[in-house]
Design an enzyme around this catalytic site. Structure first.
Site, PDB file in Angstrom:
ATOM      1  N   ASP A   6     -31.976  -9.717  38.254  1.00 38.33           N
ATOM      2  CA  ASP A   6     -31.520 -10.727  37.287  1.00 38.33           C
ATOM      3  C   ASP A   6     -30.108 -10.357  36.867  1.00 38.33           C
ATOM      4  O   ASP A   6     -29.627  -9.250  37.127  1.00 38.33           O
ATOM      5  CB  ASP A   6     -32.448 -10.750  36.056  1.00 38.33           C
ATOM      6  N   SER A   7     -29.471 -11.274  36.153  1.00 38.06           N
ATOM      7  CA  SER A   7     -28.134 -10.998  35.624  1.00 38.06           C
ATOM      8  C   SER A   7     -28.197  -9.945  34.513  1.00 38.06           C
ATOM      9  O   SER A   7     -27.170  -9.403  34.124  1.00 38.06           O
ATOM     10  CB  SER A   7     -27.549 -12.282  35.043  1.00 38.06           C
ATOM     11  N   TYR A  38     -24.529 -14.840  33.973  1.00 37.11           N
ATOM     12  CA  TYR A  38     -24.147 -15.518  35.206  1.00 37.11           C
ATOM     13  C   TYR A  38     -23.947 -17.018  34.974  1.00 37.11           C
ATOM     14  O   TYR A  38     -23.156 -17.660  35.664  1.00 37.11           O
ATOM     15  CB  TYR A  38     -25.239 -15.373  36.275  1.00 37.11           C
ATOM     16  N   GLY A  39     -24.711 -17.559  34.034  1.00 37.02           N
ATOM     17  CA  GLY A  39     -24.769 -19.022  33.835  1.00 37.02           C
ATOM     18  C   GLY A  39     -23.436 -19.738  33.768  1.00 37.02           C
ATOM     19  O   GLY A  39     -23.275 -20.796  34.362  1.00 37.02           O
ATOM     20  N   CYS A  69     -33.952 -14.960  38.155  1.00 37.71           N
ATOM     21  CA  CYS A  69     -32.873 -15.581  37.397  1.00 37.71           C
ATOM     22  C   CYS A  69     -32.777 -17.024  37.877  1.00 37.71           C
ATOM     23  O   CYS A  69     -32.634 -17.269  39.084  1.00 37.71           O
ATOM     24  CB  CYS A  69     -31.579 -14.828  37.696  1.00 37.71           C
ATOM     25  N   ASN A  70     -32.884 -17.960  36.955  1.00 35.91           N
ATOM     26  CA  ASN A  70     -32.806 -19.365  37.344  1.00 35.91           C
ATOM     27  C   ASN A  70     -31.416 -19.745  37.838  1.00 35.91           C
ATOM     28  O   ASN A  70     -31.278 -20.541  38.766  1.00 35.91           O
ATOM     29  CB  ASN A  70     -33.179 -20.256  36.162  1.00 35.91           C
ATOM     30  N   GLU A 148     -29.537 -11.007  25.081  1.00 37.59           N
ATOM     31  CA  GLU A 148     -28.992  -9.714  25.540  1.00 37.59           C
ATOM     32  C   GLU A 148     -28.591  -8.853  24.338  1.00 37.59           C
ATOM     33  O   GLU A 148     -28.602  -7.628  24.407  1.00 37.59           O
ATOM     34  CB  GLU A 148     -27.788  -9.928  26.470  1.00 37.59           C
ATOM     35  N   CYS A 180     -34.930 -20.470  32.257  1.00 38.38           N
ATOM     36  CA  CYS A 180     -34.093 -19.277  32.221  1.00 38.38           C
ATOM     37  C   CYS A 180     -35.032 -18.147  31.851  1.00 38.38           C
ATOM     38  O   CYS A 180     -35.833 -18.287  30.917  1.00 38.38           O
ATOM     39  CB  CYS A 180     -32.998 -19.419  31.166  1.00 38.38           C
ATOM     40  N   THR A 181     -34.939 -17.055  32.584  1.00 40.69           N
ATOM     41  CA  THR A 181     -35.925 -15.982  32.375  1.00 40.69           C
ATOM     42  C   THR A 181     -35.662 -15.183  31.099  1.00 40.69           C
ATOM     43  O   THR A 181     -36.458 -14.321  30.743  1.00 40.69           O
ATOM     44  CB  THR A 181     -35.977 -15.049  33.601  1.00 40.69           C
ATOM     45  N   HIS A 182     -34.566 -15.490  30.410  1.00 41.35           N
ATOM     46  CA  HIS A 182     -34.354 -14.875  29.096  1.00 41.35           C
ATOM     47  C   HIS A 182     -35.165 -15.588  28.003  1.00 41.35           C
ATOM     48  O   HIS A 182     -35.465 -15.010  26.970  1.00 41.35           O
ATOM     49  CB  HIS A 182     -32.873 -14.939  28.697  1.00 41.35           C
TER      50      HIS A 182
HETATM   51  N1  DGL Z   1     -32.040 -14.971  33.200  1.00 41.49           N
HETATM   52  C1  DGL Z   1     -31.016 -15.789  33.800  1.00 41.49           C
HETATM   53  C2  DGL Z   1     -31.593 -17.145  34.186  1.00 41.49           C
HETATM   54  O1  DGL Z   1     -32.788 -17.221  34.355  1.00 41.49           O
HETATM   55  C3  DGL Z   1     -29.831 -15.831  32.901  1.00 41.49           C
HETATM   56  C4  DGL Z   1     -28.645 -16.259  33.623  1.00 41.49           C
HETATM   57  C5  DGL Z   1     -27.377 -15.862  32.983  1.00 41.49           C
HETATM   58  O2  DGL Z   1     -27.025 -14.684  33.059  1.00 41.49           O
HETATM   59  O3  DGL Z   1     -26.702 -16.743  32.462  1.00 41.49           O
HETATM   60  O4  DGL Z   1     -30.908 -18.127  34.328  1.00 41.49           O
END
Ligand code: DGL
Length: 258
Positions: A6-7, A38-39, A69-70, A148, A180-182
């Site tokens: 993931d990011s 990353y988004g 990570c989506n 985060e 989003c996995t967050h």
């Molecule tokens: N957990 C990432 C996702 O599912 C976050 C992406 C990011 O870093 O913006 O999209």
């Protein structure tokens, strides 16, 4: 070995769900916290980071990759599948599968990062399965940095969630995908704001179930062993990342800097 990236620390919600369903499968995680989020980045950059992350996991012995990570799943899945021989599991299809199965009104909300929402991949996948369904997507770029930072229950976080969910409130959705996995770390706040009658879909849980089924069909890919190692790497070391990781797993986590 199952390799997950993931990011940052959000993908640990996927790793936690995989650990719960497959406790004896060796697992290695990489959270790119030095480059998160990353988004907001371009698809090209997200693809480059995803290639590097996958190479790292393969060097460590991964035989199956989960893009936890989506944002990366939205824009980098095809590139990774073209480049690497191992199976690549993404987090979007399992969530779409569930959303289409449980939505009665055919009105589905999606909240995710800018990259995920811009890619329209949820909309395309949902409407491919159910052409009559309506999909309402909202980007929530501030939520990843808040998670985060460990701001999981702050007044400011609640205010921002309220603002982001506002456009979805009058769309009469009955299902909301946490794309989003967050976001599973904000489930309670999101549920409270969107209302109890809307069912939330957690892509981390759906992906863990998908992975379990996949490994049952391909048992030679990863061999379970009692006491299998679960190792967590990150690209930077911060106090906050450790705190949030401990919170996610409810145990003291060792994060190895790679
Ligand atoms: N957990 C990432 C996702 O599912 C976050 C992406 C990011 O870093 O913006 O999209």
């Amino acid at each position: 070995m199952i390799g997950i990236f993931d990011s940052g620390i959000g993908g640990m919600t996927v790793a936690r769900a995989v650990e719960q369903l497959l406790p004896d499968h060796p697992l290695i995680y990489f959270g790119d916290i030095a480059r998160t989020p990353y988004g907001p980045k371009s698809p090209e950059t997200i693809v480059n980071y995803s290639i590097r992350n996958t190479e790292f996991l393969l060097e460590k012995g991964a035989t199956l990759i989960i893009i936890a990570c989506n944002s990366a799943s939205s824009v980098a899945t095809t590139a990774l599948r073209e480049r690497f021989q191992v199976p690549i599991i993404e987090v979007i299809s399992p969530a779409v599968e569930k959303a289409v199965r449980i939505s009665k009104s055919g009105r589905i909300g999606i909240i995710g990062t800018k990259a995920t929402v811009k890619s329209k991949v949820y909309q395309q996948k949902i409407q491919k399965k159910a052409p009559d369904f309506e999909v309402f997507s909202t980007a929530c770029p501030l939520l990843v940095p808040l998670v985060e930072e460990g701001w999981l229950n702050k007044r400011e976080t609640k205010m921002i969630i309220r603002r982001y969910l506002h456009p979805l409130k009058d769309k009469q959705i009955d299902t909301l995908v946490l794309a989003c996995t967050h976001y599973p770390l904000l489930t309670e706040l999101i549920q409270a704001r969107i209302g109890k009658r809307v069912q939330l879909i957690d892509s981390s849980i759906e992906t863990a179930h998908y992975t379990k089924t996949y490994l049952e069909k391909h048992p030679d890919l990863v061999s379970p062993e009692p006491g299998a190692s679960h190792t967590y790497y990150t690209s930077d070391s911060t106090e906050t990342a450790r705190k949030v990781a401990n919170y996610i797993f409810n145990r003291p986590m060792e994060l190895i800097v790679a």
